[in-house]
Motif scaffolding. Structure first.
Motif, PDB file in Angstrom:
ATOM      1  N   ASN A   1     -35.448  10.879 -14.157  1.00  0.00           N
ATOM      2  CA  ASN A   1     -35.402  10.027 -15.329  1.00  0.00           C
ATOM      3  C   ASN A   1     -35.205  10.781 -16.686  1.00  0.00           C
ATOM      4  O   ASN A   1     -34.216  10.203 -17.394  1.00  0.00           O
ATOM      5  CB  ASN A   1     -36.511   9.046 -15.603  1.00  0.00           C
TER       6      ASN A   1
ATOM      7  N   TYR B   1     -25.554   2.830 -17.781  1.00  0.00           N
ATOM      8  CA  TYR B   1     -26.630   2.992 -17.014  1.00  0.00           C
ATOM      9  C   TYR B   1     -26.343   3.218 -15.341  1.00  0.00           C
ATOM     10  O   TYR B   1     -26.835   3.571 -14.729  1.00  0.00           O
ATOM     11  CB  TYR B   1     -27.693   1.733 -17.148  1.00  0.00           C
TER      12      TYR B   1
ATOM     13  N   PHE C   1     -28.866   4.650 -12.569  1.00  0.00           N
ATOM     14  CA  PHE C   1     -29.878   3.496 -12.756  1.00  0.00           C
ATOM     15  C   PHE C   1     -29.367   2.280 -12.001  1.00  0.00           C
ATOM     16  O   PHE C   1     -28.411   1.971 -12.111  1.00  0.00           O
ATOM     17  CB  PHE C   1     -30.148   3.180 -14.236  1.00  0.00           C
ATOM     18  N   GLU C   2     -30.290   1.486 -11.395  1.00  0.00           N
ATOM     19  CA  GLU C   2     -29.709   0.194 -10.461  1.00  0.00           C
ATOM     20  C   GLU C   2     -29.931  -0.937 -11.470  1.00  0.00           C
ATOM     21  O   GLU C   2     -29.220  -1.725 -11.023  1.00  0.00           O
ATOM     22  CB  GLU C   2     -30.692   0.567  -9.345  1.00  0.00           C
ATOM     23  N   SER C   3     -30.718  -1.086 -12.525  1.00  0.00           N
ATOM     24  CA  SER C   3     -30.903  -1.972 -13.123  1.00  0.00           C
ATOM     25  C   SER C   3     -30.762  -1.874 -14.615  1.00  0.00           C
ATOM     26  O   SER C   3     -31.247  -0.583 -15.105  1.00  0.00           O
ATOM     27  CB  SER C   3     -32.214  -2.908 -12.873  1.00  0.00           C
TER      28      SER C   3
ATOM     29  N   SER D   1     -32.612  -3.442 -17.011  1.00  0.00           N
ATOM     30  CA  SER D   1     -34.271  -3.674 -17.539  1.00  0.00           C
ATOM     31  C   SER D   1     -34.856  -2.206 -17.280  1.00  0.00           C
ATOM     32  O   SER D   1     -35.503  -1.959 -18.217  1.00  0.00           O
ATOM     33  CB  SER D   1     -34.743  -4.798 -16.690  1.00  0.00           C
ATOM     34  N   TYR D   2     -34.734  -1.740 -16.010  1.00  0.00           N
ATOM     35  CA  TYR D   2     -35.361  -0.503 -15.857  1.00  0.00           C
ATOM     36  C   TYR D   2     -34.730   0.712 -16.807  1.00  0.00           C
ATOM     37  O   TYR D   2     -35.354   1.396 -17.421  1.00  0.00           O
ATOM     38  CB  TYR D   2     -35.148   0.277 -14.493  1.00  0.00           C
TER      39      TYR D   2
ATOM     40  N   ASN E   1     -33.432   0.071 -19.696  1.00  0.00           N
ATOM     41  CA  ASN E   1     -33.670  -0.180 -21.025  1.00  0.00           C
ATOM     42  C   ASN E   1     -35.376   0.458 -21.369  1.00  0.00           C
ATOM     43  O   ASN E   1     -35.543   1.102 -22.478  1.00  0.00           O
ATOM     44  CB  ASN E   1     -33.776  -1.542 -21.494  1.00  0.00           C
ATOM     45  N   ARG E   2     -36.142   0.444 -20.221  1.00  0.00           N
ATOM     46  CA  ARG E   2     -37.440   0.414 -20.416  1.00  0.00           C
ATOM     47  C   ARG E   2     -37.708   2.123 -20.476  1.00  0.00           C
ATOM     48  O   ARG E   2     -38.371   2.692 -21.424  1.00  0.00           O
ATOM     49  CB  ARG E   2     -38.390   0.102 -19.316  1.00  0.00           C
ATOM     50  N   VAL E   3     -37.094   2.867 -19.620  1.00  0.00           N
ATOM     51  CA  VAL E   3     -37.187   4.149 -19.484  1.00  0.00           C
ATOM     52  C   VAL E   3     -36.478   5.057 -20.758  1.00  0.00           C
ATOM     53  O   VAL E   3     -36.999   5.776 -21.381  1.00  0.00           O
ATOM     54  CB  VAL E   3     -36.364   4.885 -18.227  1.00  0.00           C
TER      55      VAL E   3
ATOM     56  N   THR F   1     -38.797   4.327 -23.805  1.00  0.00           N
ATOM     57  CA  THR F   1     -40.040   5.347 -23.700  1.00  0.00           C
ATOM     58  C   THR F   1     -39.601   6.549 -24.148  1.00  0.00           C
ATOM     59  O   THR F   1     -40.548   7.315 -24.986  1.00  0.00           O
ATOM     60  CB  THR F   1     -40.318   5.433 -22.242  1.00  0.00           C
TER      61      THR F   1
END
Length: 311
Positions: free
Chosen positions: A252, A274, A279-281, A283-284, A286-288, A291
């Motif tokens: 990541n 992404y 990345f496959e989604s 939302s994931y 965006n979150r990573v 962070t």
């Protein structure tokens, strides 16, 4: 937290002189530090650079590939900083630099005497909770700027270039705060000491290279463990022990570093970015991204484009 990518003021860009297309240098010197802004307007490779004092390097725009000693190379991107010791040789590649999109980096050399005085101040006035003494800052320390460090560097850019009779005093005060904040930033390293110092003879080197070369693809612990010729459980434990983070965290980190570079292209959609980063989604992703960068990817891309209108 908001954007932590450093910006050059319009008056700086208008006032500086471009004398070379590779690592054009604009410098300001004060009592305890010197500020250098380097600009590269064409692709270049194996550019050598060294400073006689400890240096804080911060990326402003574009991408560099850094080679330090015999460590594995790594991308150096906007919003990131790197602390290097005196006389540390750097070999730098500029794979994407061009006249319309130059690579820009700030390098601030700080006297060791100033650093030692700040360490003495910290040990006398703000001792660690575990009673250990503050020591020299971690060299070859690569981290993402937090809001406080970003604001200080941005302020120092202004102070160094300002004509004011008391600017040495102003700079000294800001340097002390900067050094203190850097010493307190260990937990925000992009790479642990072990990760950065991966060398050619290390058994995980082939895995690290494979991840970096295939970060846009699906990567699993099972597949990586086969490259390392280990069982998945043994590979996971060894990776975390030697690098300080899990394989997924490392993957990541590499994906977000790639995303930071891709988001500087206004023609790329968030979906394109992404997916290109593995990345496959959304939302994931965006979150990573949030962070690690303390800002959403869409907002980051927007701020990067707005900053370029000043150029």
């Amino acid at each position: 937290m908001k954007n932590t990518v450093i910006h050059l003021a319009e008056n700086f860009l208008k006032g500086r002189r471009l004398e070379t297309m590779v690592e054009n240098q604009t410098s300001y010197t004060m009592n305890n530090a010197a500020m250098h802004v380097f600009e590269t307007h064409e692709q270049a490779a194996s550019v050598l650079l060294k400073f006689e004092q400890p240096v804080l390097a911060s990326m402003i725009q574009g991408k560099k590939i850094m080679h330090l000693r015999d460590y594995e190379s790594f991308d150096f991107l906007p919003g990131e900083s790197l602390v290097l010791p005196a006389n540390e040789g750097m070999c730098i590649d500029f794979p994407e630099a061009m006249a319309k999109n130059p690579t820009r980096c700030l390098a601030m050399a700080i006297s060791e005497d100033k650093i030692n005085k700040v360490l003495q101040f910290m040990n006398e006035n703000m001792p660690k909770s575990n009673k250990d003494a503050w020591g020299l800052m971690d060299y070859n320390f690569h981290f993402v700027n937090d809001r406080g460090i970003y604001q200080i560097i941005q302020r120092l850019l202004f102070l160094f270039s300002e004509e004011h009779p008391s600017k040495d005093l102003f700079v000294d005060n800001m340097l002390r705060e900067l050094i203190i904040r850097i010493l307190q930033t260990n937990e925000r390293k992009i790479y642990s000491n072990a990760t950065l110092s991966i060398k050619k003879e290390t058994r995980l080197t082939e895995v690290i290279r494979y991840i970096r070369d295939n970060v846009h693809k699906s990567l699993t612990v099972d597949a990586l463990s086969k490259i390392a010729c280990m069982s998945p459980s043994h590979f996971y434990r060894t990776f975390k022990l030697e690098l300080g983070i899990s394989p997924v965290e490392f993957i990541n980190n590499e994906r977000i570093k790639l995303a930071v570079g891709l988001l500087q292209d206004p023609k790329r959609s968030i979906k394109d970015v992404y997916l290109d980063c593995g990345f496959e989604s959304r939302s994931y992703f965006n979150r990573v991204f949030k962070t690690r960068q303390q800002i959403a990817p869409g907002e980051y891309q927007s701020k990067i484009q707005k900053s370029r209108f000043l150029d």
